[in-house]
Every structure is written in C-alpha cells, then in structure tokens.
Scaffold this motif. Structure first.
Motif, PDB file in Angstrom:
ATOM      1  N   ASN A  25      40.402  45.706  40.032  1.00  0.00           N
ATOM      2  CA  ASN A  25      39.297  44.802  40.333  1.00  0.00           C
ATOM      3  C   ASN A  25      38.407  45.341  41.444  1.00  0.00           C
ATOM      4  OD1 ASN A  25      39.325  42.485  38.540  1.00  0.00           O
ATOM      5  ND2 ASN A  25      41.405  42.248  39.277  1.00  0.00           N
ATOM      6  N   ARG A  28      36.219  47.754  39.720  1.00  0.00           N
ATOM      7  CA  ARG A  28      35.267  47.025  38.885  1.00  0.00           C
ATOM      8  C   ARG A  28      34.155  46.416  39.743  1.00  0.00           C
ATOM      9  NH1 ARG A  28      34.637  41.859  36.568  1.00  0.00           N
ATOM     10  NH2 ARG A  28      33.780  41.946  34.471  1.00  0.00           N
ATOM     11  N   ALA A 152      43.624  39.724  43.156  1.00  0.00           N
ATOM     12  CA  ALA A 152      42.977  40.244  41.949  1.00  0.00           C
ATOM     13  C   ALA A 152      42.202  39.142  41.237  1.00  0.00           C
ATOM     14  CB  ALA A 152      44.018  40.856  41.014  1.00  0.00           C
ATOM     15  N   ASN A 155      39.013  38.014  43.236  1.00  0.00           N
ATOM     16  CA  ASN A 155      37.979  39.040  43.153  1.00  0.00           C
ATOM     17  C   ASN A 155      37.256  38.926  41.815  1.00  0.00           C
ATOM     18  OD1 ASN A 155      36.633  41.624  42.786  1.00  0.00           O
ATOM     19  ND2 ASN A 155      37.905  42.414  44.445  1.00  0.00           N
ATOM     20  N   ARG A 156      38.009  38.803  40.744  1.00  0.00           N
ATOM     21  CA  ARG A 156      37.436  38.738  39.397  1.00  0.00           C
ATOM     22  C   ARG A 156      36.566  37.479  39.242  1.00  0.00           C
ATOM     23  NH1 ARG A 156      38.606  42.973  35.599  1.00  0.00           N
ATOM     24  NH2 ARG A 156      38.142  42.144  33.574  1.00  0.00           N
ATOM     25  N   GLN A 159      33.350  38.139  40.824  1.00  0.00           N
ATOM     26  CA  GLN A 159      32.606  39.131  40.057  1.00  0.00           C
ATOM     27  C   GLN A 159      31.793  38.465  38.948  1.00  0.00           C
ATOM     28  OE1 GLN A 159      34.967  42.444  38.671  1.00  0.00           O
ATOM     29  NE2 GLN A 159      35.961  42.655  40.660  1.00  0.00           N
TER      30      GLN A 159
END
Length: 176
Positions: A25, A28, A152, A155-156, A159
């Motif tokens: 992540n 990404r 994780a 964070n996603r 995003q």
C-alpha cells in the motif's frame, strides 16, 4: 507481474506477510500520487470542502507513526508529535496544510515506513498477540497483528479518497 504478499527475509512469516501488505500500500500510494502538481496536492475538491491529498498523506503518516510506536510499546516522543502531528485540529478535522510539496510528504512518509520496517524486523509472530491501546484517548484495544493490518487497510481507504480527488481535479466527474 504476479502480485503476492511475501514477507521480508529477516521477518517471521506472519509479521512478514502483514508488513508486506503495508509495504504494497505504501508503494501504491506513491504510484497513485506520482506527477501531482502542487495545486493538485492542495486541491480540496469541487466545493473546497474535502480533505486534500496533502492532508490525507499527512494523516496516513501520523496514524502509521503512532502504530509504529505502539508496536514498539513506547510512547510517541513529543518531538515526533510536533513534527508529524497533530491527528486532528480544534474542530476535530484533519489539520489544514498547504504548500508542502509531494516530494516532502512522500519523503517523510518513507521515513515513517522505514521505522515500521525496523520495528517489524524486531517482532516475532508471538509478539503479534500482544494487546495495545489506541484511539484519541487510548480508549480502544487491539492486537499488534490487527494494528499492522489496520495500517494497510487505513492507507487503502484514504487512497480511494485521493483517487476521487484526482478525478475531480482532472474534471472527470463532479458532485452535486
């Protein structure tokens, strides 16, 4: 390319897989923000009422930093609170930031990520069972295992917000 979650060579299997999810992540985040202008980094949506990419990256960074110190079972040093914080402002919103370059934000995020890598290298899989407190008042409890997963996942989640800001900024779609 084959996507997989493989741990680092110097980490136990479960620690390594969870670390790998955070690492994926992190990579990404850098990919989806690549090439953003300063105006786009500071853009707050069509009606100027959303969190900017800069605010979201700083928030991700500060949440992750807090989890690094929870994993270490140490209090977050005041100097780091001042450098990376606060979590929220006096209105319970993400603090306003403007004019901080994407390179600076990503560089500081990479510093936090390296702290995480170093911390994970010290963990055993059994350490993941340890319960730590979190929340604005340390009112919640979770295992270190959940904390790594949360890093994780969190964070996603943000995003997706950054991707939406990018669509709005480019004029792909608007709200209202």
């Amino acid at each position: 390319m084959i996507y997989d979650l493989k741990g680092e060579a110097n980490m136990p299997p479960i620690v390594g897989i969870l670390y790998s999810a955070v690492k994926e992540n992190s990579q990404r985040l850098q990919l989806i923000t690549d090439g953003m202008s300063q105006e786009e980094v500071d853009y707050k949506g069509p009606n100027n009422n959303f969190n900017s990419t800069a605010q979201l990256i700083k928030h991700i960074m500060y949440v992750d930093l807090n989890w690094v110190y929870r994993i270490k079972e140490l209090p977050l040093p005041q100097s780091l609170k001042e450098q990376y914080g606060p979590m929220i402002d006096e209105n319970n919103r993400l603090p306003m930031i403007k004019g901080i370059s994407l390179n600076t934000l990503i560089s500081k995020y990479e510093d936090v990520f390296m702290m995480l890598k170093d911390s994970c290298a010290q963990l055993t899989d059994a350490d993941l069972d340890k319960v730590v407190t979190f929340g604005h008042e340390n009112e919640k409890k979770a295992t270190k295992r959940w904390g790594l997963w949360h890093m994780a996942d969190h964070n996603r989640y943000h995003q997706a917000q950054i991707n939406q800001l990018r669509r709005w900024y480019s004029g792909e779609n608007t709200i209202g």
